[in-house]
Design an enzyme around this catalytic site. Structure first.
Site, PDB file in Angstrom:
ATOM      1  N   GLY A  53      10.444 -24.395  13.619  1.00 16.27           N
ATOM      2  CA  GLY A  53      10.512 -23.499  14.774  1.00 16.27           C
ATOM      3  C   GLY A  53      11.747 -23.891  15.555  1.00 16.27           C
ATOM      4  O   GLY A  53      12.831 -23.999  14.995  1.00 16.27           O
ATOM      5  N   GLU A  54      11.576 -24.144  16.825  1.00 14.48           N
ATOM      6  CA  GLU A  54      12.692 -24.595  17.654  1.00 14.48           C
ATOM      7  C   GLU A  54      12.318 -25.980  18.185  1.00 14.48           C
ATOM      8  O   GLU A  54      11.397 -26.107  18.990  1.00 14.48           O
ATOM      9  CB  GLU A  54      12.901 -23.574  18.782  1.00 14.48           C
ATOM     10  CG  GLU A  54      14.194 -23.737  19.514  1.00 14.48           C
ATOM     11  CD  GLU A  54      15.406 -23.729  18.588  1.00 14.48           C
ATOM     12  OE1 GLU A  54      15.520 -22.837  17.728  1.00 14.48           O
ATOM     13  OE2 GLU A  54      16.239 -24.644  18.731  1.00 14.48           O
ATOM     14  N   SER A  55      13.038 -26.991  17.701  1.00 17.71           N
ATOM     15  CA  SER A  55      12.623 -28.364  18.015  1.00 17.71           C
ATOM     16  C   SER A  55      12.669 -28.667  19.508  1.00 17.71           C
ATOM     17  O   SER A  55      11.863 -29.446  20.029  1.00 17.71           O
ATOM     18  CB  SER A  55      13.480 -29.362  17.241  1.00 17.71           C
ATOM     19  OG  SER A  55      14.836 -29.221  17.568  1.00 17.71           O
ATOM     20  N   CYS A  85      11.458 -29.068   8.952  1.00 15.82           N
ATOM     21  CA  CYS A  85      12.577 -28.450   9.678  1.00 15.82           C
ATOM     22  C   CYS A  85      12.622 -28.942  11.130  1.00 15.82           C
ATOM     23  O   CYS A  85      12.928 -30.102  11.363  1.00 15.82           O
ATOM     24  CB  CYS A  85      12.514 -26.939   9.549  1.00 15.82           C
ATOM     25  SG  CYS A  85      14.106 -26.173   9.823  1.00 15.82           S
ATOM     26  N   ARG A 116      21.238 -31.352  13.827  1.00 14.51           N
ATOM     27  CA  ARG A 116      20.584 -30.035  13.894  1.00 14.51           C
ATOM     28  C   ARG A 116      21.509 -28.945  13.370  1.00 14.51           C
ATOM     29  O   ARG A 116      22.728 -29.054  13.477  1.00 14.51           O
ATOM     30  CB  ARG A 116      20.192 -29.718  15.340  1.00 14.51           C
ATOM     31  CG  ARG A 116      19.010 -30.536  15.833  1.00 14.51           C
ATOM     32  CD  ARG A 116      18.631 -30.142  17.249  1.00 14.51           C
ATOM     33  NE  ARG A 116      18.207 -28.751  17.324  1.00 14.51           N
ATOM     34  CZ  ARG A 116      18.067 -28.073  18.455  1.00 14.51           C
ATOM     35  NH1 ARG A 116      18.316 -28.653  19.610  1.00 14.51           N
ATOM     36  NH2 ARG A 116      17.671 -26.818  18.441  1.00 14.51           N
ATOM     37  N   ILE A 145      16.217 -22.639   6.847  1.00 15.74           N
ATOM     38  CA  ILE A 145      16.470 -21.701   7.950  1.00 15.74           C
ATOM     39  C   ILE A 145      17.029 -22.495   9.125  1.00 15.74           C
ATOM     40  O   ILE A 145      16.317 -23.262   9.769  1.00 15.74           O
ATOM     41  CB  ILE A 145      15.168 -20.975   8.379  1.00 15.74           C
ATOM     42  CG1 ILE A 145      14.515 -20.273   7.180  1.00 15.74           C
ATOM     43  CG2 ILE A 145      15.470 -19.965   9.498  1.00 15.74           C
ATOM     44  CD1 ILE A 145      13.099 -19.764   7.447  1.00 15.74           C
ATOM     45  N   ARG A 146      18.308 -22.334   9.363  1.00 14.24           N
ATOM     46  CA  ARG A 146      18.992 -23.117  10.416  1.00 14.24           C
ATOM     47  C   ARG A 146      18.543 -24.584  10.342  1.00 14.24           C
ATOM     48  O   ARG A 146      18.118 -25.192  11.333  1.00 14.24           O
ATOM     49  CB  ARG A 146      18.724 -22.521  11.810  1.00 14.24           C
ATOM     50  CG  ARG A 146      19.181 -21.090  11.933  1.00 14.24           C
ATOM     51  CD  ARG A 146      19.029 -20.561  13.333  1.00 14.24           C
ATOM     52  NE  ARG A 146      19.929 -21.253  14.248  1.00 14.24           N
ATOM     53  CZ  ARG A 146      19.576 -21.678  15.457  1.00 14.24           C
ATOM     54  NH1 ARG A 146      18.349 -21.503  15.906  1.00 14.24           N
ATOM     55  NH2 ARG A 146      20.454 -22.283  16.214  1.00 14.24           N
ATOM     56  N   HIS A 181      11.360 -25.393   4.386  1.00 18.63           N
ATOM     57  CA  HIS A 181      10.058 -24.826   4.775  1.00 18.63           C
ATOM     58  C   HIS A 181       9.135 -24.659   3.571  1.00 18.63           C
ATOM     59  O   HIS A 181       9.034 -23.556   3.032  1.00 18.63           O
ATOM     60  CB  HIS A 181      10.266 -23.452   5.422  1.00 18.63           C
ATOM     61  CG  HIS A 181      10.845 -23.493   6.791  1.00 18.63           C
ATOM     62  ND1 HIS A 181      10.077 -23.392   7.927  1.00 18.63           N
ATOM     63  CD2 HIS A 181      12.117 -23.643   7.206  1.00 18.63           C
ATOM     64  CE1 HIS A 181      10.848 -23.467   8.990  1.00 18.63           C
ATOM     65  NE2 HIS A 181      12.099 -23.620   8.590  1.00 18.63           N
ATOM     66  N   GLU A 183       6.064 -24.302   3.525  1.00 12.22           N
ATOM     67  CA  GLU A 183       4.960 -23.382   3.846  1.00 12.22           C
ATOM     68  C   GLU A 183       5.346 -21.928   3.605  1.00 12.22           C
ATOM     69  O   GLU A 183       4.501 -21.051   3.624  1.00 12.22           O
ATOM     70  CB  GLU A 183       4.508 -23.596   5.309  1.00 12.22           C
ATOM     71  CG  GLU A 183       5.386 -23.000   6.393  1.00 12.22           C
ATOM     72  CD  GLU A 183       6.711 -23.733   6.637  1.00 12.22           C
ATOM     73  OE1 GLU A 183       7.031 -24.671   5.893  1.00 12.22           O
ATOM     74  OE2 GLU A 183       7.426 -23.325   7.569  1.00 12.22           O
TER      75      GLU A 183
HETATM   76  N1  GLN Z   1      17.385 -25.234  14.132  1.00 13.66           N
HETATM   77  C1  GLN Z   1      16.058 -25.553  14.537  1.00 13.66           C
HETATM   78  C2  GLN Z   1      16.011 -26.798  15.406  1.00 13.66           C
HETATM   79  O1  GLN Z   1      16.786 -27.681  15.255  1.00 13.66           O
HETATM   80  C3  GLN Z   1      15.159 -25.769  13.348  1.00 13.66           C
HETATM   81  C4  GLN Z   1      14.997 -24.504  12.575  1.00 13.66           C
HETATM   82  C5  GLN Z   1      13.703 -24.359  11.872  1.00 13.66           C
HETATM   83  O2  GLN Z   1      12.752 -25.097  12.106  1.00 13.66           O
HETATM   84  N2  GLN Z   1      13.638 -23.380  11.016  1.00 13.66           N
HETATM   85  O3  GLN Z   1      15.175 -26.878  16.232  1.00 13.66           O
END
Ligand code: GLN
Length: 202
Positions: A53-55, A85, A116, A145-146, A181, A183
């Site tokens: 998600g977004e850390s 992630c 990141r 994903i990112r 990911h 999942e």
């Molecule tokens: N870029 C996000 C972060 O550093 C991680 C991306 C993700 O969990 N898919 O928080």
């Protein structure tokens, strides 16, 4: 009966709950994955998953809800932990300048330094076949994903996956962190591996 807590504050929560269910079925075990939004829901769990998600957001919400300290205490007492992630970032002991700038809280449980969003704009999202020996010979579908990468490991942290010369998976005692990911794929091997750890096999 096995009970896995998935930290459900932001990110790919239901996907992990579903992946745990599929892994339980694939390995013929009874159990459940529970959505954790309060620290008391973690009492007695056999394993904990911190999703992607977004850390920044996940870390801050973990602090506000006091799940942060509960996870730290349980992981230190030996409860298995899987971070994917953003979850990998949250588990790290050291971050990069983005982590410093955002002042995002890190659990500091694993001897890894993370960077990141390490694959740059051109490669924000991609899929790649990964060679992960602990999961067997068949390549594992890595959905990035990112994604972060690990730029350094120390202590007894072991590299379990690399991609393009970068570390994308690490195991340390009762903890596993991956930059991708699992999942989001139908391959249940990483979750099955984690469930084995939750049964005390690691
Ligand atoms: N870029 C996000 C972060 O550093 C991680 C991306 C993700 O969990 N898919 O928080």
């Amino acid at each position: 009966m096995m009970r896995i807590g998935v930290i459900g504050l932001q990110g790919a929560v239901s996907e992990h709950i579903e992946a745990v269910r599929r892994a339980l079925v694939a390995s013929g075990q009874q159990g459940e994955a529970v959505w954790v939004a309060r620290p008391e829901q973690l009492e007695g769990v056999d394993g904990i998953i911190i999703p992607g998600g977004e850390s920044t957001t996940i870390g801050k919400l973990m602090k506000i809800t006091e799940i942060f300290d509960a996870v730290k205490r349980l992981a230190e007492s030996g409860v298995p932990l899987l971070g994917t992630c953003a979850g990998m970032v949250v588990l790290a002991k050291r971050g990069d300048e983005q982590v410093a700038r955002t002042k995002q809280p890190l659990l500091g449980l694993m001897d890894i330094a993370v960077v990141r969003n390490a694959f740059g704009r051109q490669r924000e999202s991609f899929e790649a076949e990964l060679n992960i020996p602990i999961l067997g010979e068949k390549p594992f579908p890595g959905v990035f994903i990112r994604a972060p990468v690990v730029k350094e490991v120390w202590g007894d942290a072991e590299v379990i996956a690399e991609f393009m010369g970068k570390i994308v998976g690490v195991k340390q005692r009762n903890m596993v962190a991956v930059a991708f990911h699992p999942e989001l794929t139908t391959d249940t091997r990483l979750h099955e591996y984690f469930l084995r750890m939750c049964r005390g096999q690691f």
